[in-house]
Design a protein around this motif. Structure first.
Motif: not given
Lengths: 181, 382
Positions: A61-63, A66, B290, B292-293, B296, B368
């Motif tokens: 989803d987030y590439p 984090t 960001a 999308r995560r 979810n 996110p």
């Protein structure tokens, strides 16, 4: 590890982007999804350089990274900016000579003679491949054979022998587990 | 040549260039600018290989001029730039819109205004991409959010541009442009290459801006023997200038009418988890990744959250957005600028829904966790 985030951090010119690309290639061959991003300063050598991979079994989803599961440090430069990004218990592999000052914390530190080993093999520039060998030796990130295959496929022929020896040395350091914390 | 598709690790900008080649682009003119330069770099290799032409021009204005000329000469043509260069191209974008010349313009967004932050991401050209050139004009803007989508949307940009005879802009941020992801590249020759509507029939009665059922006038292909005329002045069906009010209105309405008439062909969007959503996050590019995560994560905590992502940014997919947000109480708009997309969302919501903005302007992408925190905050206030 099936889903994880890894950073190769160091100084520009240390081959961090190559290490990340080789590891990404290996992981993709093992069927994983990988997103690779990078950051470097506008100088051809020196300056903070980093290459990040986000790895997942399925869709990413987030590439961007984090929370790091693995941090490979080839220089002191990226230490300060990268330590706050570590997930508790993260694996940290650092070059004892060039990234020797790693703050205490909830991480699994392996302070290893990466650049010293490359120098002993005749070329400090193979430090990045020693680091890949350590990852293979520790056995948590990627299969040994897949990594060795991508190195064979992805490195210029005249440097192949040096790189394979650097990789083998790294595997040896990784399997020994290093001095740990 | 491979007969099957091949998976390749590509950077976003490389995927854009290879998408253009697959779409049939055979002319590229540009002036390199970070963070779009890899498009020019890749095209400089790919164009000669494909029998096309690559020209590094003296500046961004001339680049689009060359692209418009090449397109009128019959080639599928593209240029790429970043914000400062996109500003320079605006006059020619207007010419392309007015004279109805197919072309593709890529803008890889960086921090601005002016030289700004050349290597840092931004989404500050959302409004420039829609309203940058002067006057009422028709333009399509596509906003991919992943490397595979850059490849496919660049192909779609050519298809729409050729089919509808207008400039199409591909707009994405530096993060997506420099990200490396795996792209499934179709086997050579398997991508359907859109061809424009060329003039056929009697040359004597040909009109370069004739009104047709689909509102797209056929173009004269150079060498086919048709007499044609192109001008930036408001023109009649014959191509020659007019100031007659009823003619001016007829021409202007036809050109803007193309977007309405072909709305289904143009519009594209992703709506995920919106059916029962109380909170819908709306975003493009890296901000949508960001979101999308975050959505979810919120769902996993029992919060009814959804994502609406316009892939066609302009014209904004209005009716899809309205259906997707039918059950929503709150819309969060996440973007890398001081608040641009949020203006469109406020207009569409017309005061009927709470619209909240996450507008980041420090040169870093939205994470996110920022969006997730906002969703939680607004959810608990419900």
């Amino acid at each position: 590890m099936e889903n994880f985030e890894i950073r190769f951090g160091g100084s520009g010119g240390q081959g961090l982007q190559l290490s990340a690309r080789l590891l990404a290639d290996a992981l993709i061959r093992e069927g994983r999804k990988v997103a690779r991003s990078q950051s470097y300063e506008p100088t051809s050598r020196g300056g903070l350089s980093r290459a990040d991979l986000v790895v997942a079994a399925k869709r990413i989803d987030y590439p961007l990274i984090t929370a790091l599961d693995v941090l490979v440090l080839l220089d002191q430069l990226p230490v300060a900016v990268s330590m706050p990004l570590l997930r508790p218990g993260a694996l940290v592999i650092a070059d004892a000579r060039r990234a020797g000052e790693i703050p205490e914390g909830d991480h699994d530190l392996h302070l290893l003679p990466l650049s010293e080993s490359a120098l002993a093999l005749g070329n400090e520039r193979a430090t990045n491949i020693v680091a890949l060998g350590v990852l293979a030796g520790l056995g948590e990130v990627c299969e040994h054979d897949t990594l060795e295959t991508v190195i064979r496929d992805g490195v210029p022929p005249r440097f192949l022998d040096l790189n394979l020896r650097a990789f083998a040395k790294g595997v040896e350091l990784g399997e020994a587990g290093g001095p740990g914390r | 040549m491979p007969s099957q598709s091949t998976a390749r690790d590509l950077q976003g900008n490389q995927a854009c260039a290879l998408g253009a080649v697959a779409a049939g682009c055979r002319f590229y003119a540009g002036y390199p600018i970070t963070p779009s330069s890899e498009i020019a770099e890749t095209m400089s290799v790919e164009m000669p290989r494909a029998g096309g032409v690559f020209v590094q021009m003296e500046d961004e204005i001339a680049s689009l001029g060359a692209v418009l000329g090449a397109s009128m000469g019959g080639a599928k043509a593209m240029t790429a730039t970043s914000g400062p260069g996109f500003s320079l191209k605006q006059e020619h974008i207007g010419y392309g819109a007015g004279a109805e010349i197919p072309c593709v313009i890529v803008n890889v967004m960086r921090g601005g205004p002016s030289t700004g932050l050349p290597t840092r991401p931004s989404q500050g050209d959302i409004m420039q991409s829609r309203w940058g050139t002067h006057g009422d004009h028709s333009v399509i803007v596509l906003a991919p959010a992943s490397v595979p989508e850059i490849f496919s949307e660049t192909i779609r940009a050519f298809a729409l541009s050729e089919r509808l005879r207008l400039p199409v802009i591909v707009l994405y941020d530096e993060v997506i442009g420099h990200l490396v992801e795996t792209v499934e590249i179709p086997a050579p020759g398997t991508v359907e290459v859109a061809d424009r509507k060329w003039a056929t029939g009697a040359a004597e009665s040909f009109q370069p801006y004739a009104v047709t059922d689909d509102l797209v006038p056929p173009m004269a292909r150079p060498g086919d023997g048709y007499r044609t005329h192109t001008t930036g002045l408001t023109h009649l069906e014959s191509g020659f200038p007019t100031q007659e009010p009823e003619c001016v209105e007829r021409i202007t309405r036809r050109i803007s009418g193309k977007l309405v008439h072909h709305r289904e062909l143009i519009e594209s969007y992703e709506a995920a988890g919106c059916e029962d959503a109380e909170i819908v996050v709306c975003a493009i590019g890296i901000s949508a990744r960001a979101a999308r995560r975050a959505v979810n994560a919120a769902r996993a905590q029992g919060i009814k959250a959804g994502l609406f992502r316009p892939i066609t940014l302009w014209p904004f997919p209005e009716s899809a957005f309205k259906s997707a947000t039918a059950s929503a109480r709150t819309i969060i708009v996440a973007e890398l600028n001081a608040g641009q997309l949020v203006l469109e969302i406020e207009r569409l919501c017309g005061g009927a829904r709470q619209v909240e903005s996450i507008a980041r302007v420090d040169g870093e992408p939205i994470e996110p966790a920022e969006i997730e925190a906002k969703i939680r905050e607004l959810s608990s206030h419900g």
